[in-house]
Design a protein around this motif. Structure first.
Motif, short mmCIF file in Angstrom:
data_model
loop_
_atom_site.label_atom_id
_atom_site.label_comp_id
_atom_site.label_asym_id
_atom_site.label_seq_id
_atom_site.Cartn_x
_atom_site.Cartn_y
_atom_site.Cartn_z
N GLN A 1 -4.89 5.03 16.18
CA GLN A 1 -4.75 4.13 17.42
C GLN A 1 -3.34 3.51 17.36
O GLN A 1 -2.96 3.13 18.62
N PHE A 2 -2.65 3.65 16.46
CA PHE A 2 -1.23 2.95 16.31
C PHE A 2 -0.18 4.07 15.72
O PHE A 2 0.31 3.93 14.77
N PRO A 3 0.05 5.15 16.47
CA PRO A 3 0.66 6.28 16.15
C PRO A 3 2.33 5.93 15.65
O PRO A 3 2.87 6.43 14.82
N SER A 4 2.90 4.68 16.24
CA SER A 4 4.26 4.72 16.32
C SER A 4 4.46 3.08 15.72
O SER A 4 5.76 2.75 15.81
N PHE A 5 3.35 2.94 14.85
CA PHE A 5 3.40 1.55 14.17
C PHE A 5 4.02 1.68 13.09
O PHE A 5 3.10 2.34 12.06
N LEU A 6 5.00 0.81 12.31
CA LEU A 6 5.24 0.99 10.97
C LEU A 6 5.64 -0.66 10.54
O LEU A 6 5.67 -1.31 11.57
N ARG A 7 5.60 -0.86 9.39
CA ARG A 7 6.01 -2.44 8.95
C ARG A 7 6.60 -2.45 7.66
O ARG A 7 6.38 -1.52 6.68
N THR A 8 7.24 -3.29 7.58
CA THR A 8 8.01 -3.80 6.20
C THR A 8 7.30 -4.90 5.45
O THR A 8 7.85 -5.22 4.44
N VAL A 9 6.27 -5.33 5.75
CA VAL A 9 5.44 -6.28 5.02
C VAL A 9 4.18 -5.45 4.57
O VAL A 9 3.65 -4.52 5.19
N HIS A 10 3.66 -5.84 3.32
CA HIS A 10 2.41 -5.17 3.03
C HIS A 10 1.27 -5.55 3.78
O HIS A 10 0.95 -6.80 4.14
N PRO A 11 0.24 -4.70 3.82
CA PRO A 11 -0.81 -5.14 4.54
C PRO A 11 -1.81 -6.06 3.66
O PRO A 11 -1.43 -6.18 2.64
N ASN A 12 -2.79 -6.58 4.71
CA ASN A 12 -3.81 -7.71 3.88
C ASN A 12 -4.38 -7.32 2.71
O ASN A 12 -4.37 -7.99 1.75
N LYS A 13 -4.53 -5.91 2.65
CA LYS A 13 -5.12 -5.31 1.39
C LYS A 13 -4.53 -5.61 0.01
O LYS A 13 -5.13 -6.00 -0.96
N GLU A 14 -3.02 -5.69 0.03
CA GLU A 14 -2.26 -5.74 -0.88
C GLU A 14 -2.27 -7.31 -1.39
O GLU A 14 -2.37 -7.71 -2.65
#
Length: 766
Positions: A125-138
């Protein structure tokens, strides 16, 4: 472009700080002679304060030649692409969900520094999305680790009503599913939420732990409402969006609400950023406005105010810009003070290099996993101390492995030292099972585990039955091995009984010899003649059973424990039935029924009866042993801490044999009772009657004992009953006759017996 100012949107200083940090990052890279030496990065920044008002700014970024181009296959019409090669941001998950689809179509990389919703990890769904913050799971993992560390069970979860908050709540529910944590209350928060009603419900359920997953403004509204409503004695757990809030820890009355813990991003000092802010504040108002697309009175902000604002998400912004710069460095083949200016740059090329990021920035190794999530960073565990500061008391590291630590000694609990508790029901005492009361597993009643069961720490809700070889007292946490009991051959009681059995065999042998020597005497003839030897032989064979009541029961032991006695004692009783009948027949029946007496003598009726009785009993025993033979049996019901080894004797199976013995005993008793008035010195019937009474009395005593007692000594009593049954005939029927033969030979003559009979005849005729 400059969207219209949204008057209802508050000016947030932490956001402004991050805005300045991005400017600083780009300018620092442009001033570097190593990363992009002869290349300058250009950028456009605008505040995504409203989805509707921000769309013009977003669309402007994706325009190609002033137009929005339809999606085409990769590497075709590459000249018709947008002027943007990468996007940093947006900050929130909701904003990212709005903007991301417009950039995903052309694989324009988006590197978000704040969007933590789990949905962005879905690459389809989001092939070109990256992030430098940890996802909610963490962050949820870190929060749950805190709750488990302090053994809290009964919690409330408040979250912002948007994609970020709903995702966090769902992850929390999923994470605590297999733990002892119960979500007692959850509520989404909006701008018009009635906090008094929320806290009323929390107080009603006696919840002392409140988790708040919300942005700065919403969290401030919750805490301020708690202060106003005089909510006390709570532990508040903050997420990384407001755990480093600068204003709330210093708010009047904050100490009254309880203790505030939080999960925060580590504060990493950005070198030279302070100098950048100082130089920026020296610029004129028109110069500052060119950096902000909203109308804001930025000139009133002091350098100190900006630098001391909430530093959360500072490093994610910094690392996002640098990740893009390093991707460009690799694409443009930068080195030796220059970059290759002949390479045409496209967004998908930047995306490919971003996914392979591998560089060190301020001692952090920057990498992304296959989902575009960061493979670097950690969380700090903070506590709002009494000085109004967020004090670091622990950490939660993700890489290379999970490492969680809290220094509890630094905590200043509202309970004055003791760790607060939050439980629906108090823990059960040792040896009690938790029986759930209601829909929550944390609400339960305690029931003590009964005898023969125990409770395991891994399954506190079920009393588990012990194995058959084990036992436990009431309220046990483990089972103990039962004591196995049986009567060994070396037992003193067993030795005495076996000696008596051998004595019986010896006595029968001696009596047989004595009777054989005096076979033609009246005493031996009146005792039964040849039938005496059969009775004595069967009594000896019956004694075999006694020896198999001791030691560990086996299948053969159980068979031999009952078979010899039942079979050969039947012969003994049949002999005494015949003998009783003959005595009565001689004196009473022969004169009245001469034909019957004649047939009895002619057909040897006594041997016929004995043979038939023996045959019937043998057949009944054969059938019984074929279908359900006695077998070793462990008695575990009567004594919870013992196993009594015995043989399982089924009365129903052997009922035919028992009935036959009872019938013979009854007939024998009837015939012997009929001869109670026969001559005193010639009354065999009286001796038989006494033996039968002793036999019946013996087995009544044993049956009563067997109903009241099932211990190991029941085997000794059973052997004793068998031995008593044998000795009753031996001592009270045969021994008196031996006494007469040895010590009163004058009574063992024909003249003596004829005199007794004549006296009885005269008496009966008078």
């Amino acid at each position: 472009m400059r969207p219209k100012f949204m008057a209802n949107q508050p000016f947030l200083l932490p956001n402004y700080r991050r805005f300045q940090l991005m400017r600083f990052s780009v300018e620092e890279i442009n001033n570097s002679t190593e990363l992009l030496p002869n290349v300058s990065l250009g950028y456009e920044i605008f505040d995504h304060c409203s989805d509707t008002q921000s769309f013009p700014g977003i669309l402007n970024l994706v325009l190609a030649n002033g137009m929005i181009q339809p999606w085409v296959e990769p590497h075709k019409n590459l000249s018709k692409v947008s002027k943007v090669i990468a996007v940093v941001g947006p900050f929130t998950s909701t904003q990212a969900l709005t903007a991301a689809p417009l950039f995903m179509a052309d694989f324009i990389p988006m590197v978000s520094y704040g969007a933590s919703s789990s949905v962005f990890s879905t690459k389809a769904q989001f092939p070109s999305f990256l992030r430098t913050v940890h996802p909610n799971k963490e962050v949820i993992e870190a929060i749950v680790s805190i709750i488990l560390h302090f053994n809290w069970r009964w919690v409330a979860f408040l979250h912002i009503e948007n994609d970020f908050g709903i995702d966090g709540r769902n992850l929390f529910i999923k994470r605590i599913k297999d733990t002892e944590i119960c979500l007692a209350y959850t509520k989404s928060l909006r701008h018009d939420t009635d906090y008094s009603q929320i806290f009323k419900l929390i107080e009603a359920q006696r919840i002392h732990i409140i988790i708040i997953l919300a942005p700065k403004t919403t969290a401030e509204a919750v805490i301020e409402s708690a202060i106003q409503l005089n909510i006390t004695n709570k532990v508040w757990i903050a997420d990384d969006g407001w755990s480093l809030n600068k204003r709330l820890p210093k708010t009047k009355g904050i100490k009254n609400i309880g203790t505030v813990l939080g999960v925060s991003q580590p504060v990493i000092t950005i070198p030279r950023f302070n100098d950048f802010i100082s130089s920026s504040k020296s610029q004129t108002e028109p110069q500052q406005r060119m950096f902000c697309n909203q109308v804001c009175n930025c000139s009133s902000l002091s350098t100190e105010a900006i630098l001391t604002a909430d530093p959360s998400f500072s490093f994610p912004v910094y690392s996002a810009v640098y990740a893009i710069a390093h991707a460009l460095h690799n694409i443009l083949q930068c080195g030796s003070g220059r970059c290759n200016g002949n390479i045409t740059l496209y967004p998908h090329m930047v995306l490919a290099k971003l996914k392979k990021s591998n560089f060190t920035l301020l001692n952090q190794h920057i990498q992304f996993d296959e989902n575009g999530d960061p493979k670097f960073g950690s969380y700090s565990i903070v506590f709002w101390n009494h000085s109004g500061d967020a004090e670091e008391i622990g950490f939660y590291h993700f890489y290379p492995g999970v490492n969680f630590f809290i220094n509890s000694s630094k905590l200043q609990w509202y309970t004055k030292g003791q760790v607060p508790t939050s439980q629906c029901s108090p823990e059960c005492p040792v040896g009690h099972a938790k029986k759930q009361d209601g829909i929550h597993k944390c609400c339960f009643n305690c029931e003590i585990c009964p005898n023969g069961t125990y409770i395991k720490s891994t399954d506190p809700s079920t009393c588990i039955h012990c194995k058959e070889t084990e036992w436990s007292a009431e309220g046990s946490t483990s089972c103990n091995l039962r004591v196995v009991e049986y009567i060994p051959f070396t037992d003193s009681g067993a030795i005495v009984i076996m000696v008596l059995a051998w004595v019986l065999v010896g006595l029968t042998a001696a009596m047989s010899v004595l009777f054989a020597i005096n076979y033609n005497t009246p005493i031996v003839r009146s005792a039964g003649g040849p039938m005496c030897f059969l009775i004595l032989g069967c009594l000896s064979l019956c004694s075999i059973s006694v020896f198999f009541y001791f030691d560990k029961p086996t299948a053969s032991f159980c068979v031999l424990r009952f078979l010899p006695f039942l079979l050969f004692y039947t012969v003994c009783l049949a002999c005494f039935v015949v003998r009783s009948f003959q005595i009565v027949c001689i004196f009473k029946i022969a004169a009245k029924f001469p034909n019957l007496h004649s047939w009895w003598m002619k057909c040897h009726g006594q041997w016929l009866v004995i043979t038939v009785a023996f045959g019937i009993q043998a057949l009944l025993l054969l059938i019984s042993y074929s279908f359900n033979p006695p077998k070793p049996y462990n008695e575990t019901v009567w004594y919870p801490d013992k196993i009594i080894l015995s043989c399982d004797f089924h009365l129903k199976t052997f009922s035919g044999s028992i009935i036959l013995l009872s019938s013979l005993c009854s007939l024998c008793f009837i015939f012997s009772y009929m001869g109670k008035d026969l001559p005193k010195n010639y009354n065999e019937a009286k001796a038989i009657t006494f033996c039968l009474l002793l036999l019946i009395f013996t087995w009544i005593i044993f049956a009563t004992a067997a109903m009241l007692y099932r211990g190991k000594y029941i085997q000794t009593l059973n052997a004793l009953a068998v031995l008593s049954s044998l000795y009753s005939f031996l001592l009270w029927y045969f021994l008196p006759k031996c006494y007469i033969i040895i010590f009163q030979p004058h009574k063992n003559t024909k003249q003596y017996f004829q005199g007794i009979i004549q006296d009885y005849t005269k008496t009966m005729s008078q």
